[in-house]
Each structure stands twice: as structure tokens, then as C-alpha cells.
Scaffold this motif. Sequence first.
Motif, short mmCIF file in Angstrom:
data_model
loop_
_atom_site.label_atom_id
_atom_site.label_comp_id
_atom_site.label_asym_id
_atom_site.label_seq_id
_atom_site.Cartn_x
_atom_site.Cartn_y
_atom_site.Cartn_z
N GLU A 138 56.49 55.89 99.58
CA GLU A 138 57.70 56.78 99.02
C GLU A 138 58.14 56.06 97.82
OE1 GLU A 138 61.47 59.30 100.64
OE2 GLU A 138 60.52 57.71 102.02
N ARG A 173 51.83 62.17 88.00
CA ARG A 173 52.94 62.73 86.64
C ARG A 173 53.07 61.35 85.93
NH1 ARG A 173 58.15 63.81 90.32
NH2 ARG A 173 58.96 61.64 90.04
N SER A 197 53.70 60.14 91.99
CA SER A 197 52.98 61.23 92.72
C SER A 197 53.79 62.62 92.08
CB SER A 197 52.96 61.08 94.12
OG SER A 197 52.10 60.05 94.52
N ALA A 198 52.96 63.45 91.81
CA ALA A 198 53.42 64.77 91.37
C ALA A 198 53.79 65.51 92.74
CB ALA A 198 52.47 65.48 90.40
N GLN A 199 54.50 66.61 92.66
CA GLN A 199 54.59 67.32 93.75
C GLN A 199 53.48 68.10 94.15
OE1 GLN A 199 57.48 67.19 95.87
NE2 GLN A 199 58.07 65.52 94.34
N GLY A 200 53.27 68.36 95.29
CA GLY A 200 51.82 69.19 95.85
C GLY A 200 50.90 68.27 95.78
N GLU A 201 49.59 69.20 96.17
CA GLU A 201 48.50 68.55 96.16
C GLU A 201 47.61 68.42 94.84
OE1 GLU A 201 47.05 66.93 98.93
OE2 GLU A 201 48.86 67.21 99.71
#
Length: 204
Positions: A138, A173, A197-201
Motif C-alpha cells: 500500500e 501512473r 499503482s493506478a486505480q483499477g486494473e
Amino acid sequence: MTTRRTRWQEAGNSSNYGKRFAELVSAGEDIDGEARLADTLLQRRGARVLDAGAGMGRVTAALLRRGHDVVAIEPDEALVRQARETYPGLPVAERDILDLGPDDGPFDLVVCVGNVMVYLAEGTERAALRAMRSVLGENGRILIGFHLQDRPPHAHAYTAAEFETDLAAAGLRVDLRAGTYQLHPANEAYGVWILSSAQGEPSA
């Protein structure tokens, strides 16, 4: 285990790489720039770091000296051997980035510097980026850097635009792009990216 032949293997660069950095150290050159930036991205001593494509282990060693918990992976047997000889006790495993999975994490930071991205096997860039994303904890981040111009022999001509397209496809991102590990402005010669990490898959 991945068996696809990399651009690094095609170039046969192991001995020259180690010799070059040994000469830089002997000449008193600064080879800790990547590690200093990595250290500033970590919020505490003892953060968990993955050095992906660790080479002769110089970044891993520098981050260990700064008090972090570092795991190093390097697929080149000769470089793994050199790392262990140069830095006795260095935690380096002979392993490929493409073999990483969620069970290997979580890491606070993944470091992938020293032109690792431009020496991957052809067509595996997105898979490598996804693999690194999969081990992030996270709020974890990835630090990547490679030559955009004046590339080493046999390296992939990876443009910034192509790389950032691959990042998006891998579910990452761009938090920051710079031109050096001292965070000079972005340029066309060298690229340094801080990613998360970007949101979503990720897309296909």
C-alpha cells in the motif's frame, strides 16, 4: 522460470559492466545517486525495498548501509557472483523480474535502474512492469531510470512516450518524471520516473 533470451544476454555485457563500475569507484566517482533518491522516497529506516535487476549490487549495498531491508534479484549468474564477491553477505538471488508475483511482496519501493528496462527480452516490458506492480505494498512506489539517447550497445530504443504508454497498460501512473537522479528537469537524454499503482486494473 523465464527462458526468453534478453537483450543483455545478446550483448554479452556482464564483464564490461562490472569492470566499468570498478573503474568508476577507483576514480572516486559518485555511484550512489540512485540509492540517495531511493532513500528519500522511503518514509522510515527499515523500509522494505526490492532491487530489481541489481547488477553487481551497488544500489542494494548503498540502501543496506542506509538501514533498509533490501532484497536484490539479478538473472545474470556472473553479476550475481560478482555482487557476492564485492559485497559479502549481500542478499542477492539469481532470479528474473518476470518471475515476480504478489507472494514476493509487499515492498515499499521497487528500484529498477541502470538501464534494466532497455535490456529486457523483446516484448516483455509490459510483463515486467506488471510484475513489479504486483509486489507493491500500500502506497508503494517504483523508481525506474534508463537512457533515452546514447544507449548502450544492443539496448532497446525505448522512447519516453512508448514507455509511458506501457506504464498505463501495466496499471501504473507517473508521479514524477525527471532527467537525472538529482531530479533535474525531464529531458530527451535520460529518463527517471517515480511510479505508483493506478486505480483499477491494468488494461490488456
